[in-house]
Structure formats: C-alpha cells, structure tokens
Design a protein around this motif. Sequence first.
Motif, mmCIF file in Angstrom:
data_model
loop_
_atom_site.group_PDB
_atom_site.id
_atom_site.type_symbol
_atom_site.label_atom_id
_atom_site.label_comp_id
_atom_site.label_asym_id
_atom_site.label_seq_id
_atom_site.Cartn_x
_atom_site.Cartn_y
_atom_site.Cartn_z
ATOM 1 N N TRP A 240 18.524 26.204 85.579
ATOM 2 C CA TRP A 240 18.818 26.017 84.165
ATOM 3 C C TRP A 240 17.589 26.349 83.333
ATOM 4 N N HIS A 241 17.844 26.818 82.134
ATOM 5 C CA HIS A 241 16.759 27.006 81.183
ATOM 6 C C HIS A 241 16.218 25.639 80.786
ATOM 7 N N ARG A 242 14.912 25.494 80.730
ATOM 8 C CA ARG A 242 14.298 24.225 80.370
ATOM 9 C C ARG A 242 13.743 24.307 78.960
ATOM 10 N N TRP A 243 14.324 23.513 78.062
ATOM 11 C CA TRP A 243 13.886 23.513 76.679
ATOM 12 C C TRP A 243 12.635 22.663 76.525
ATOM 13 N N GLY B 76 14.013 15.405 73.631
ATOM 14 C CA GLY B 76 15.030 15.069 72.646
ATOM 15 C C GLY B 76 15.735 16.284 72.091
ATOM 16 N N LEU B 77 16.960 16.073 71.593
ATOM 17 C CA LEU B 77 17.737 17.148 70.981
ATOM 18 C C LEU B 77 17.315 17.271 69.520
ATOM 19 N N PRO B 78 16.811 18.422 69.083
ATOM 20 C CA PRO B 78 16.357 18.558 67.693
ATOM 21 C C PRO B 78 17.497 18.367 66.705
ATOM 22 N N GLU B 79 17.244 17.612 65.656
ATOM 23 C CA GLU B 79 18.244 17.454 64.607
ATOM 24 C C GLU B 79 18.286 18.710 63.755
ATOM 25 N N VAL B 80 19.434 18.971 63.173
ATOM 26 C CA VAL B 80 19.606 20.108 62.279
ATOM 27 C C VAL B 80 20.247 19.606 60.998
ATOM 28 N N GLY B 81 20.076 20.368 59.933
ATOM 29 C CA GLY B 81 20.640 19.964 58.655
ATOM 30 C C GLY B 81 20.541 21.080 57.648
ATOM 31 N N LEU C 169 22.314 25.999 73.198
ATOM 32 C CA LEU C 169 23.688 26.379 73.524
ATOM 33 C C LEU C 169 23.842 26.538 75.028
ATOM 34 N N PHE C 170 24.810 25.836 75.596
ATOM 35 C CA PHE C 170 25.102 25.928 77.032
ATOM 36 C C PHE C 170 26.424 26.661 77.215
ATOM 37 N N CYS C 171 26.415 27.730 78.019
ATOM 38 C CA CYS C 171 27.646 28.422 78.402
ATOM 39 C C CYS C 171 27.787 28.335 79.915
ATOM 40 N N GLY C 172 28.872 27.796 80.385
ATOM 41 C CA GLY C 172 29.122 27.703 81.807
ATOM 42 C C GLY C 172 30.501 28.234 82.146
ATOM 43 N N VAL C 173 30.623 28.899 83.273
ATOM 44 C CA VAL C 173 31.916 29.438 83.691
ATOM 45 C C VAL C 173 32.088 29.205 85.180
ATOM 46 N N TRP C 174 33.316 28.908 85.590
ATOM 47 C CA TRP C 174 33.564 28.539 86.983
ATOM 48 C C TRP C 174 34.993 28.918 87.362
ATOM 49 N N ASN C 175 35.142 29.652 88.447
ATOM 50 C CA ASN C 175 36.448 29.886 89.057
ATOM 51 C C ASN C 175 36.606 28.862 90.171
ATOM 52 N N LEU C 176 37.509 27.915 89.996
ATOM 53 C CA LEU C 176 37.683 26.826 90.955
ATOM 54 C C LEU C 176 38.721 27.148 92.026
ATOM 55 N N HIS C 177 39.332 28.307 91.958
ATOM 56 C CA HIS C 177 40.241 28.787 93.002
ATOM 57 C C HIS C 177 41.374 27.793 93.266
ATOM 58 N N GLY C 178 41.916 27.224 92.188
ATOM 59 C CA GLY C 178 43.062 26.340 92.309
ATOM 60 C C GLY C 178 42.742 24.899 92.620
ATOM 61 N N LEU D 153 27.547 20.909 84.819
ATOM 62 C CA LEU D 153 27.586 20.714 83.368
ATOM 63 C C LEU D 153 26.451 19.769 82.980
ATOM 64 N N THR D 154 25.251 20.317 82.955
ATOM 65 C CA THR D 154 24.061 19.496 82.802
ATOM 66 C C THR D 154 23.929 18.901 81.404
ATOM 67 N N THR D 155 23.555 17.645 81.348
ATOM 68 C CA THR D 155 23.285 16.974 80.076
ATOM 69 C C THR D 155 21.813 16.627 79.929
ATOM 70 N N GLN D 156 21.003 17.042 80.881
ATOM 71 C CA GLN D 156 19.547 16.876 80.812
ATOM 72 C C GLN D 156 18.890 18.223 81.088
ATOM 73 N N PRO D 157 18.483 18.942 80.069
ATOM 74 C CA PRO D 157 18.432 18.528 78.672
ATOM 75 C C PRO D 157 19.790 18.646 77.977
ATOM 76 N N GLN D 158 19.915 17.964 76.841
ATOM 77 C CA GLN D 158 21.126 18.059 76.039
ATOM 78 C C GLN D 158 21.150 19.387 75.279
ATOM 79 N N HIS D 159 22.355 19.774 74.890
ATOM 80 C CA HIS D 159 22.539 20.973 74.075
ATOM 81 C C HIS D 159 23.383 20.621 72.853
ATOM 82 N N HIS D 160 23.191 21.372 71.781
ATOM 83 C CA HIS D 160 24.002 21.153 70.584
ATOM 84 C C HIS D 160 25.450 21.580 70.807
ATOM 85 N N VAL D 161 25.628 22.656 71.558
ATOM 86 C CA VAL D 161 26.965 23.225 71.790
ATOM 87 C C VAL D 161 27.156 23.444 73.284
#
Length: 298
Positions: free
Chosen positions: A73-76, A80-85, A96-105, A116-124
């Motif tokens: 994973w890319h390490r930011w 903490g997740l930067p606030e935006v406004g 931004l995290f994009c993940g794709v998976w073929n689970l074959h049924g 689906l990593t939450t460390q680090p967190q992503h805005h999207v």
Amino acid sequence: DAAAVTLHGIVAAFPGPMTALPGGCGEGDSPQRSSGSGHELPGKSGQQDCAPAPAEAAAVAKPAAQPCGEAPWHRWPGAGLPEVGPSAAGGQALRLFCGVWNLHGKPAPADLSAWLTTQPQHHVYVVGTCECEQSIERSMLWSDKSRWEAQARDHLGEDYRMVRSHTMSAIHVMVFVHRFLWKYIWDVKSAQVATGFGNFVGNKGGTQVGFNIGRTSLLFVNVHLAAHANKMKERTQNMARILAESPLRRGRSGSAGVHEDYDRVFFMGDLNPRLDAARGEVDAWLEGGQLDKCLEKD
C-alpha cells in the motif's frame, strides 16, 4: 456552499489521472488475485432488484499473499486524515483508495482489513468487484449486493457514507466518502454499459459512478473484460465502447467518451490482460521480483 469549494490535485495511491488496475482473474485463473490502490447520501444506490439469496455454505475468497510479507500500500505522511474545507486557492489533496477484486463466485472474508485497509485512512474509498458472492451465471438471475455493501460499510465505520453503488450482473462498484466531504458531494450519477453477448448481456462490461467534490468532478469505472489470450482486440474494443457509449456522457460533440467529461478518471477492474508465457514461468518471475521479464512478454 459546494460551489465555493475547489479540490484540485486529487492524490491517489496510484499515479496519473487515469489509472488501470489489474484486478483479479478471468476464467481459468486463480480466484484469489486482488489489488488495491454507514449511511447513504441522498440518491438511489445501486440496483437491488432481486430477493436475498438463500443461506448456504460457501468457500470464502482470500486476498493473495504478498511475497514480501507486507501489502504494497502507498504510505501517506502523517497518521491522521487531513481535514478539507472551503478554499479559494484550491489545491487541497485527498487520499483516495481504489481496490478491485474478482472473487470468482465466493463471498468476501469476514475480516476485510488485509485488503480494504483503514490504516492509513482515506477520504474516498472506491471498491470494485467481479463475481462477488455469486458466479456470473447465477448473477444473471440474482444480482443483489446489499449484503456485500453492508459488510464494507460496517468495516469502514460510521465516519463513512456510501455515495452510490451500481450493479450489473456480477460487476459491482461502490464509493464511500469520509464525513469531512459529505457536504461537498453533489451531482451523483451511476450507469452501466454491457459488452457481453450481443452487447446486451451484462456478463462483461462496466459499471460507473460519477460525482463532484466541490468543483472537481470524478469518475470511477469498474469493468470485467473478455478473457483468454486471443481476445486482446475484443478487450480493447470493449474498453473503448464502455467509455464512448456511457449514459453519463454530457453530449459534447467530438468527445471520445465519458472520460473527457470529468476532471479525474479512474478505470479499473478485471481487465484480463495476458502474458505470452507459461503460468509456471510467470509465477517464478513474480516470486523473484522480475517484473521486467513480465513486461517483455506483455
């Protein structure tokens, strides 16, 4: 006021404004390949047009183990997740995290943290799957993904809301955004383009979700293209058709496709690319980190 917000320079875990992600396996491949880069906002979510599936015992897909022992994973910088406004100057960066998976049924594992990593967190978070919970054949009759959507929502936690999801047979995409962005999301749309039998059946094709964050428009496309080594021309034609015939197009004359209507475009999925080499050779190259060998046979 969403119109007063400018969020330029979207920063993703993958380079470039359009990113193609190799994501999973086609017919005849391992079902365990994967890759990766609440509540609902107003608006209808993805198709949920069939009754829930009966409970049954099923194998569970698992993310492929990484040879190095750690997911790449890319390490930011910063935990903490930067606030935006609102910012007249713009230039605010989003994770931004994009993940794709073929689970074959197969259904996804109960614990999604390895993928689906939450460390680090992503805005999207953009989660694309092919053949999740149901095979292509069964998904033609029963395509509901509400259970999978609920699992992903619970995994990400109450700080995230699902902007939109869209299902076409066994192809599914869903987008979650962090609470920092909720009030800046607008013009949410989704669509699909089938490239299967007769360009009508959705066993192959793409699902799309587009929306604005402030003044920056984003489009996410998750596809499942034709398998087998002799279908490269068909895969290329289908990719072009998914973009050119998208219902999300704004009708600009001379435009090559919907990707020209958005500021940031992420094209991902089970693209079914092939190497002109034996499976054993490729496995050995990957194990040894010899990616140059793979590129020579691409």
